[in-house]
Design a protein around this motif. Structure first.
Motif, PDB file in Angstrom:
ATOM      1  N   LEU A  42     -22.447  -2.525 -13.856  1.00 58.95           N
ATOM      2  CA  LEU A  42     -21.543  -3.072 -12.730  1.00 58.95           C
ATOM      3  C   LEU A  42     -22.052  -2.833 -11.319  1.00 58.95           C
ATOM      4  CD1 LEU A  42     -18.204  -1.589 -14.522  1.00 58.95           C
ATOM      5  CD2 LEU A  42     -18.785  -3.958 -14.357  1.00 58.95           C
ATOM      6  N   GLY A  43     -22.760  -1.814 -11.202  1.00 55.35           N
ATOM      7  CA  GLY A  43     -23.428  -1.590 -10.132  1.00 55.35           C
ATOM      8  C   GLY A  43     -24.430  -2.703  -9.601  1.00 55.35           C
ATOM      9  N   GLY A  44     -25.085  -3.100 -10.527  1.00 50.53           N
ATOM     10  CA  GLY A  44     -26.175  -3.917 -10.435  1.00 50.53           C
ATOM     11  C   GLY A  44     -25.621  -5.424 -10.247  1.00 50.53           C
ATOM     12  N   LEU A  45     -24.443  -5.663 -10.594  1.00 48.11           N
ATOM     13  CA  LEU A  45     -23.652  -6.926 -10.284  1.00 48.11           C
ATOM     14  C   LEU A  45     -23.096  -6.690  -8.708  1.00 48.11           C
ATOM     15  CD1 LEU A  45     -21.913  -7.287 -13.501  1.00 48.11           C
ATOM     16  CD2 LEU A  45     -23.695  -8.751 -12.662  1.00 48.11           C
ATOM     17  N   ALA A  46     -22.634  -5.618  -8.505  1.00 49.69           N
ATOM     18  CA  ALA A  46     -22.296  -5.526  -6.996  1.00 49.69           C
ATOM     19  C   ALA A  46     -23.500  -5.814  -6.047  1.00 49.69           C
ATOM     20  CB  ALA A  46     -21.528  -4.190  -6.772  1.00 49.69           C
ATOM     21  N   VAL A  47     -24.737  -5.170  -6.299  1.00 49.99           N
ATOM     22  CA  VAL A  47     -25.917  -5.251  -5.547  1.00 49.99           C
ATOM     23  C   VAL A  47     -26.323  -6.842  -5.623  1.00 49.99           C
ATOM     24  CG1 VAL A  47     -28.450  -4.555  -5.625  1.00 49.99           C
ATOM     25  CG2 VAL A  47     -26.464  -2.974  -6.007  1.00 49.99           C
ATOM     26  N   GLY A  48     -26.101  -7.439  -6.568  1.00 49.27           N
ATOM     27  CA  GLY A  48     -26.462  -8.910  -6.857  1.00 49.27           C
ATOM     28  C   GLY A  48     -25.675  -9.830  -5.895  1.00 49.27           C
ATOM     29  N   GLY A  49     -24.547  -9.310  -5.261  1.00 51.25           N
ATOM     30  CA  GLY A  49     -23.956 -10.086  -4.206  1.00 51.25           C
ATOM     31  C   GLY A  49     -22.585 -10.932  -4.486  1.00 51.25           C
ATOM     32  N   ALA A  50     -22.072 -10.553  -5.742  1.00 49.84           N
ATOM     33  CA  ALA A  50     -20.804 -10.942  -5.674  1.00 49.84           C
ATOM     34  C   ALA A  50     -19.575 -10.358  -5.304  1.00 49.84           C
ATOM     35  CB  ALA A  50     -20.364 -10.660  -7.451  1.00 49.84           C
ATOM     36  N   GLY A  51     -18.597 -11.225  -4.623  1.00 49.62           N
ATOM     37  CA  GLY A  51     -17.794 -10.817  -3.778  1.00 49.62           C
ATOM     38  C   GLY A  51     -16.560  -9.709  -4.482  1.00 49.62           C
ATOM     39  N   LEU A  52     -16.360  -9.737  -5.901  1.00 44.55           N
ATOM     40  CA  LEU A  52     -15.591  -8.993  -6.366  1.00 44.55           C
ATOM     41  C   LEU A  52     -16.176  -8.841  -7.886  1.00 44.55           C
ATOM     42  CD1 LEU A  52     -11.530  -9.130  -7.073  1.00 44.55           C
ATOM     43  CD2 LEU A  52     -13.113  -9.173  -9.195  1.00 44.55           C
ATOM     44  N   VAL A  53     -15.952  -7.345  -8.232  1.00 45.31           N
ATOM     45  CA  VAL A  53     -16.678  -7.018  -9.727  1.00 45.31           C
ATOM     46  C   VAL A  53     -15.556  -6.378 -10.213  1.00 45.31           C
ATOM     47  CG1 VAL A  53     -18.418  -5.481 -10.755  1.00 45.31           C
ATOM     48  CG2 VAL A  53     -19.039  -6.329  -8.658  1.00 45.31           C
ATOM     49  N   MET A  54     -15.245  -7.088 -11.504  1.00 40.75           N
ATOM     50  CA  MET A  54     -14.267  -6.823 -12.454  1.00 40.75           C
ATOM     51  C   MET A  54     -14.699  -5.960 -13.576  1.00 40.75           C
ATOM     52  SD  MET A  54     -11.041  -8.928 -13.860  1.00 40.75           S
ATOM     53  CE  MET A  54     -10.495  -9.688 -12.351  1.00 40.75           C
ATOM     54  N   VAL A  55     -14.281  -4.841 -13.876  1.00 41.67           N
ATOM     55  CA  VAL A  55     -14.515  -4.162 -15.004  1.00 41.67           C
ATOM     56  C   VAL A  55     -13.763  -4.645 -16.187  1.00 41.67           C
ATOM     57  CG1 VAL A  55     -14.206  -1.522 -16.107  1.00 41.67           C
ATOM     58  CG2 VAL A  55     -14.636  -1.860 -13.853  1.00 41.67           C
TER      59      VAL A  55
END
Length: 355
Positions: A42-55
């Motif tokens: 999930l952290g990698g997806l946040a670093v990757g630039g997505a505006g919202l990261v849903m668990v």
């Protein structure tokens, strides 16, 4: 500026772009507790630039898990394990979101890479529950029909899970009513053959979803959004369909739900689904236009131009991505380059920006 990279504000929550990470089960928890895998994923997806990261779909109880390896949030121990993940997502510019769920009759299964077969109690499984005692397939165990008191207990578990989610910093809550899991099972006449106030008419079949959505919206802070994910159709004649979905979306809008996350299928395992690029986008478009509520498009959306077209033509308000992000967690950064948007990269990665 490409529409894909314009911010969207839902209630008072501003999300920096319209690329949302869809909830994707990782089947990597131990006793429902998040671990290093979830932090890195999930952290990698946040670093990757997505505006919202849903668990991923997060169970409200042990029996609500799809598999013994699914994530949960039914205790303080579960909450403490998720808290640093929430913090990391926020620190890297994304909005942390969580989908809360109960798997119903599709619970007690093995992980997909072991064929996802139903697990008996001797194999580490448990008794499943459903609105009616109708198994998913003959190979699955027959679920126990929920009593009225059971239904109220499950509603209370959804609310208790939301309380834990808020306490550890989640900003967006999504109620899972899709893919053949418990709340979808109540919605569809193929799986719900009850004779009480939770079965029969459309209003009755929607009653539990609306009850839980009302409770969640009343509890969740008024400045933070609540989403609902639905399967807009069962893809089977006589089942749940887009017309019923539009009516449900209207009712959810009246309760203050902010966005409908439009998926499909999952209730009937052998349903013939005409999959293809953007095959579910039509559902997001109809719900957005006919119910007058924000919608999210999901399903085989893989290119920046495709995502931009969906938004620019008013078919949806946001794009939820899943498998393409498993293939490329930095897809948003690459999509920005393709759409000629000068996106800010993480400082640690900026040397790769112009490759």
């Amino acid at each position: 500026m490409a529409k894909l990279f314009t911010p969207i504000t839902l209630r008072k929550t501003e999300i920096k772009n319209r690329i949302f990470v869809a909830p994707m089960c990782q089947y990597s928890a131990v006793n429902g507790i998040a671990n290093h895998w979830h932090l890195v994923h999930l952290g990698g997806l946040a670093v990757g630039g997505a505006g919202l990261v849903m668990v991923e779909a997060t169970a409200i109880s042990p029996e609500g898990r799809i598999t013994p390896s699914c994530l949960g949030l039914w205790s303080e121990e579960h909450a403490q394990a998720l808290q640093p993940i929430v913090q990391f997502i926020r620190e890297h510019g994304a909005i942390p979101a969580i989908q809360i769920a109960h798997a119903g009759r599709k619970a007690s299964c093995d992980v997909p890479w072991r064929d996802g077969k139903f697990l008996s109690k001797e194999q580490g499984g448990w008794q499943t529950v459903a609105p009616s005692a109708i198994p998913v397939t003959p190979e699955h165990g027959t679920p126990v029909e929920l009593s009225h008191s059971d239904i109220q207990e499950i509603a209370a578990q959804f609310l208790a899970t939301a309380e834990r989610a808020l306490a550890i910093g989640f900003e967006v809550l999504e109620l899972h009513c899709a893919h053949g899991y418990l709340l979808h099972e109540f919605l569809s006449p193929l799986s719900n053959q009850r004779q009480d106030e939770y079965g029969g008419s459309l209003e009755n079949r929607c009653r539990l979803t609306l009850q839980i959505a009302k409770d969640l919206r009343k509890f969740w802070p008024q400045d933070k959004p609540v989403f609902v994910r639905i399967s807009a159709t069962d893809w089977v004649q006589g089942g749940w369909d887009i017309e019923q979905s539009i009516q449900l979306a209207n009712w959810l809008k009246e309760l203050g739900i902010d966005l409908i996350d439009c998926s499909s299928g999952g209730l009937i395992l052998d349903a013939k689904i005409p999959t293809g690029p953007g095959y579910q986008t039509v559902f997001a478009e109809r719900i957005r236009k006919e119910a007058g509520i924000a919608s999210g498009a999901v399903g085989i959306i893989t290119s920046a131009l495709q995502a931009e077209h969906i938004l620019a033509t008013g078919q949806a308000d946001v794009i939820l991505l899943a498998r393409i992000l498993l293939s490329d967690p930095h897809w948003p950064l690459h999509a920005a380059k393709e759409l000629h948007v000068d996106l800010t990269w993480p400082e640690q990665y900026v040397r790769a920006k112009h490759l």
